[in-house]
Design a protein around this motif. Structure first.
Motif, PDB file in Angstrom:
ATOM      1  N   TRP A 265     -17.778 -26.324 -14.264  1.00  0.00           N
ATOM      2  CA  TRP A 265     -19.001 -26.429 -15.058  1.00  0.00           C
ATOM      3  C   TRP A 265     -20.211 -25.884 -14.308  1.00  0.00           C
ATOM      4  N   MET A 266     -20.233 -26.008 -12.988  1.00  0.00           N
ATOM      5  CA  MET A 266     -21.307 -25.393 -12.216  1.00  0.00           C
ATOM      6  C   MET A 266     -21.290 -23.875 -12.384  1.00  0.00           C
ATOM      7  N   ASN A 267     -20.104 -23.287 -12.358  1.00  0.00           N
ATOM      8  CA  ASN A 267     -20.006 -21.840 -12.504  1.00  0.00           C
ATOM      9  C   ASN A 267     -20.315 -21.391 -13.927  1.00  0.00           C
ATOM     10  N   VAL A 268     -19.979 -22.221 -14.905  1.00  0.00           N
ATOM     11  CA  VAL A 268     -20.345 -21.896 -16.283  1.00  0.00           C
ATOM     12  C   VAL A 268     -21.872 -21.846 -16.412  1.00  0.00           C
ATOM     13  N   LEU A 269     -22.545 -22.824 -15.826  1.00  0.00           N
ATOM     14  CA  LEU A 269     -24.005 -22.821 -15.849  1.00  0.00           C
ATOM     15  C   LEU A 269     -24.571 -21.634 -15.074  1.00  0.00           C
ATOM     16  N   ASN A 270     -23.920 -21.281 -13.962  1.00  0.00           N
ATOM     17  CA  ASN A 270     -24.319 -20.081 -13.237  1.00  0.00           C
ATOM     18  C   ASN A 270     -24.280 -18.860 -14.147  1.00  0.00           C
ATOM     19  N   ALA A 271     -23.180 -18.758 -14.895  1.00  0.00           N
ATOM     20  CA  ALA A 271     -23.000 -17.610 -15.775  1.00  0.00           C
ATOM     21  C   ALA A 271     -24.092 -17.555 -16.838  1.00  0.00           C
ATOM     22  N   PHE A 272     -24.399 -18.698 -17.418  1.00  0.00           N
ATOM     23  CA  PHE A 272     -25.458 -18.754 -18.434  1.00  0.00           C
ATOM     24  C   PHE A 272     -26.789 -18.323 -17.837  1.00  0.00           C
ATOM     25  N   SER A 273     -27.010 -18.716 -16.586  1.00  0.00           N
ATOM     26  CA  SER A 273     -28.297 -18.402 -15.951  1.00  0.00           C
ATOM     27  C   SER A 273     -28.474 -16.912 -15.717  1.00  0.00           C
ATOM     28  N   PHE A 274     -27.385 -16.161 -15.561  1.00  0.00           N
ATOM     29  CA  PHE A 274     -27.512 -14.732 -15.326  1.00  0.00           C
ATOM     30  C   PHE A 274     -28.171 -14.028 -16.505  1.00  0.00           C
ATOM     31  N   LEU A 275     -27.784 -14.430 -17.709  1.00  0.00           N
ATOM     32  CA  LEU A 275     -28.395 -13.827 -18.889  1.00  0.00           C
ATOM     33  C   LEU A 275     -29.861 -14.219 -18.995  1.00  0.00           C
ATOM     34  N   LEU A 276     -30.168 -15.474 -18.670  1.00  0.00           N
ATOM     35  CA  LEU A 276     -31.562 -15.898 -18.672  1.00  0.00           C
ATOM     36  C   LEU A 276     -32.374 -15.134 -17.635  1.00  0.00           C
ATOM     37  N   ALA A 277     -31.745 -14.849 -16.494  1.00  0.00           N
ATOM     38  CA  ALA A 277     -32.461 -14.172 -15.413  1.00  0.00           C
ATOM     39  C   ALA A 277     -32.995 -12.821 -15.863  1.00  0.00           C
ATOM     40  N   ALA A 278     -32.182 -12.057 -16.587  1.00  0.00           N
ATOM     41  CA  ALA A 278     -32.621 -10.738 -17.040  1.00  0.00           C
ATOM     42  C   ALA A 278     -33.820 -10.851 -17.975  1.00  0.00           C
ATOM     43  N   ARG A 279     -33.804 -11.847 -18.861  1.00  0.00           N
ATOM     44  CA  ARG A 279     -34.917 -12.022 -19.803  1.00  0.00           C
ATOM     45  C   ARG A 279     -36.184 -12.498 -19.092  1.00  0.00           C
ATOM     46  N   ILE A 280     -36.003 -13.453 -18.180  1.00  0.00           N
ATOM     47  CA  ILE A 280     -37.163 -13.960 -17.446  1.00  0.00           C
ATOM     48  C   ILE A 280     -37.782 -12.856 -16.595  1.00  0.00           C
ATOM     49  N   ALA A 281     -36.918 -12.042 -15.971  1.00  0.00           N
ATOM     50  CA  ALA A 281     -37.426 -10.972 -15.108  1.00  0.00           C
ATOM     51  C   ALA A 281     -38.261  -9.966 -15.891  1.00  0.00           C
ATOM     52  N   ARG A 282     -37.890  -9.721 -17.146  1.00  0.00           N
ATOM     53  CA  ARG A 282     -38.688  -8.796 -17.955  1.00  0.00           C
ATOM     54  C   ARG A 282     -40.089  -9.336 -18.213  1.00  0.00           C
ATOM     55  N   ARG A 283     -40.235 -10.655 -18.179  1.00  0.00           N
ATOM     56  CA  ARG A 283     -41.538 -11.272 -18.458  1.00  0.00           C
ATOM     57  C   ARG A 283     -42.384 -11.474 -17.197  1.00  0.00           C
ATOM     58  N   ILE A 284     -41.758 -11.958 -16.120  1.00  0.00           N
ATOM     59  CA  ILE A 284     -42.559 -12.325 -14.946  1.00  0.00           C
ATOM     60  C   ILE A 284     -42.248 -11.481 -13.716  1.00  0.00           C
ATOM     61  N   GLY A 285     -41.263 -10.590 -13.809  1.00  0.00           N
ATOM     62  CA  GLY A 285     -40.934  -9.734 -12.683  1.00  0.00           C
ATOM     63  C   GLY A 285     -39.761 -10.244 -11.867  1.00  0.00           C
ATOM     64  N   LEU A 286     -39.152  -9.345 -11.109  1.00  0.00           N
ATOM     65  CA  LEU A 286     -37.941  -9.678 -10.354  1.00  0.00           C
ATOM     66  C   LEU A 286     -38.220 -10.681  -9.232  1.00  0.00           C
ATOM     67  N   ILE A 287     -39.256 -10.454  -8.442  1.00  0.00           N
ATOM     68  CA  ILE A 287     -39.545 -11.336  -7.310  1.00  0.00           C
ATOM     69  C   ILE A 287     -39.887 -12.745  -7.793  1.00  0.00           C
ATOM     70  N   GLY A 319     -27.866 -29.188 -12.215  1.00  0.00           N
ATOM     71  CA  GLY A 319     -29.192 -28.587 -12.171  1.00  0.00           C
ATOM     72  C   GLY A 319     -29.219 -27.402 -11.231  1.00  0.00           C
ATOM     73  N   ARG A 320     -28.594 -27.567 -10.084  1.00  0.00           N
ATOM     74  CA  ARG A 320     -28.505 -26.438  -9.159  1.00  0.00           C
ATOM     75  C   ARG A 320     -27.696 -25.305  -9.770  1.00  0.00           C
ATOM     76  N   GLY A 321     -26.603 -25.650 -10.463  1.00  0.00           N
ATOM     77  CA  GLY A 321     -25.782 -24.616 -11.077  1.00  0.00           C
ATOM     78  C   GLY A 321     -26.548 -23.773 -12.070  1.00  0.00           C
ATOM     79  N   LEU A 322     -27.453 -24.399 -12.802  1.00  0.00           N
ATOM     80  CA  LEU A 322     -28.220 -23.675 -13.810  1.00  0.00           C
ATOM     81  C   LEU A 322     -29.254 -22.740 -13.192  1.00  0.00           C
ATOM     82  N   LEU A 323     -29.759 -23.084 -12.011  1.00  0.00           N
ATOM     83  CA  LEU A 323     -30.895 -22.355 -11.446  1.00  0.00           C
ATOM     84  C   LEU A 323     -30.581 -21.510 -10.220  1.00  0.00           C
ATOM     85  N   SER A 324     -29.567 -21.871  -9.465  1.00  0.00           N
ATOM     86  CA  SER A 324     -29.428 -21.311  -8.120  1.00  0.00           C
ATOM     87  C   SER A 324     -29.031 -19.846  -8.081  1.00  0.00           C
TER      88      SER A 324
END
Length: 407
Positions: A265-287, A319-324
């Motif tokens: 389940w930690m890795n499933v949350l990791n996977a979900f976060s990858f898609l969120l990362a691309a969207r968030i990066a478009r809004r606030i930048g990679l760094i 929580g760490r799985g979703l964000l880390s």
């Protein structure tokens, strides 16, 4: 209209590379859970588990450094096939040997991955080839999907770690014999990955046809990034997935099957976060995406030793799985964006090698601390170091933006 998982601009090689990453992730998933249990079954102690874990990271760092120095574009497919041969030999070596020193040698020379991410010589080769399969505008989205596939299939792989416990007795096998079969499966996965890499085209991008030094105009920025990434990895080395599993076994008395479910389940949350990362990066930048998702993830790690109820630990772990891991595709995309195209193989390697070396130094310390106390000092130390990295990265690189963020 047919559904496309990868960006429409991606070449067929992108699909082959993503598929190979996913296949390897299955092996990494169950090996990272079974490795400490297997070594304990063979009679090794917590410190020796830490030493073997460190050896896998040291060996990977040296191989990755060689890749960065010698990976001319025409040789990348051959190097991937060589890495697959090492993967096969690693699985068979761990299945065949039972004593500390031979296992240590195989760990050092092989491709075992004790962490939740990829730290092997496959990494810079795949990253460089992937970058050449899409335009710059689709690069972060492609790396997000590449990371997503790796995380989802690593999650599936962690569930396979329960197979020896569930079916070993039914087959008349003692636990250690059942675990040996899983390392044979790891070797077979290496063969499957070789088939995918063997189907890659060998066309080199135009920039790769001109001989260049491994690093040129981007040497300064790559060096600074490598130093910072090393701090992050040194902190993460205190609780790579194998050692985190060892701590959970000791602190809460978990079975292998229960730990496998947690890491699934930690890795499933990791996977979900990858898609969120691309969207968030478009809004606030990679760094900003790398930093502002990483800090709360590391706070979750620091709090783990202070909880004594399993459900509270699970909340923090999820929580760490979703964000880390939101920094994984964004970090890769950032490195590929701020160097020249000709420097990408060297940049991918030279930012990976110090990370692997730094991460390799920590498991031995972590194993020693876990042998002395089950409190979780490695989690506090590692999480604190990773937050220090986040703050330094923000201070040093928030003004250095990739071209697509400046348009």
């Amino acid at each position: 209209m047919a559904f496309r998982f990868l960006p429409a601009s991606a070449t067929p090689d992108a699909s082959r590379l993503v598929a190979a990453r996913g296949l390897r992730a299955i092996g990494d998933g169950f090996v990272s859970i079974l490795l400490p249990v297997y070594l304990l079954e063979l009679g090794l102690g917590a410190f020796e588990v830490g030493v073997v874990t460190a050896a896998t990271l040291f060996g990977s760092a040296i191989l990755t450094l060689a890749v960065g120095a010698f990976a001319a574009s025409r040789a990348r497919r051959s190097l991937l096939l060589f890495a697959c041969a090492l993967m096969v030999a690693t699985g068979l070596g761990f299945a065949g040997f039972s004593t500390f020193w031979p296992l240590l040698v195989v760990a050092f020379l092989g491709t075992l991955n004790p962490s939740s991410g990829d730290v092997t010589m496959f990494l810079p080769l795949e990253h460089t080839l992937l970058t050449d399969t899409v335009p710059d505008a689709d690069r972060t989205a492609l790396f997000a999907r590449y990371s997503l596939v790796g995380a989802m299939l690593a999650a599936a792989g962690t569930l396979l770690a329960a197979l020896p416990e569930k079916f070993g007795a039914a087959l008349g096998l003692v636990p250690v014999e059942a675990m040996r079969l899983m390392f044979v499966l790891y070797a077979l996965i290496g063969m499957g990955a070789a088939l995918l890499y063997g189907s890659l085209t060998q066309r080199a991008p135009a920039h790769a046809r001109v001989p260049t030094a491994p690093l040129g105009p981007s040497k300064g920025i790559v060096t600074r990034l490598a130093v910072l990434f090393s701090i992050d990895s040194f902190g993460g080395g205190f609780f790579v997935q194998s050692l985190l599993a060892l701590w959970l076994f000791d602190r809460f008395g978990l079975s292998v099957a229960a730990a496998a479910n947690i890491f699934f389940w930690m890795n499933v949350l990791n996977a979900f976060s990858f898609l969120l990362a691309a969207r968030i990066a478009r809004r606030i930048g990679l760094i900003n995406t790398m930093v502002f998702t990483h800090i709360p993830a590391n706070l979750c790690v620091i709090l783990l030793p202070f909880v004594d109820q399993l459900w509270m630990a699970l909340v923090l772990l999820m929580g760490r799985g979703l964000l880390s891991q939101m920094d994984v595709p964004t970090r890769t995309s950032y490195v590929m964006a701020v160097v020249t195209p000709a420097e990408r193989p060297a940049a991918a390697s030279f930012t990976s090698v110090p990370r692997s070396l730094a991460a390799a130094a920590a498991p031995m310390l972590s194993g020693s601390l876990l042998a002395l106390s089950s409190f979780g000092w490695p989690l506090i130390i590692g999480g604190s170091l990773k937050i220090a990295y986040d703050l330094a990265l923000l201070a040093m690189f928030r003004h250095i933006r990739p071209p697509e963020e400046m348009r």
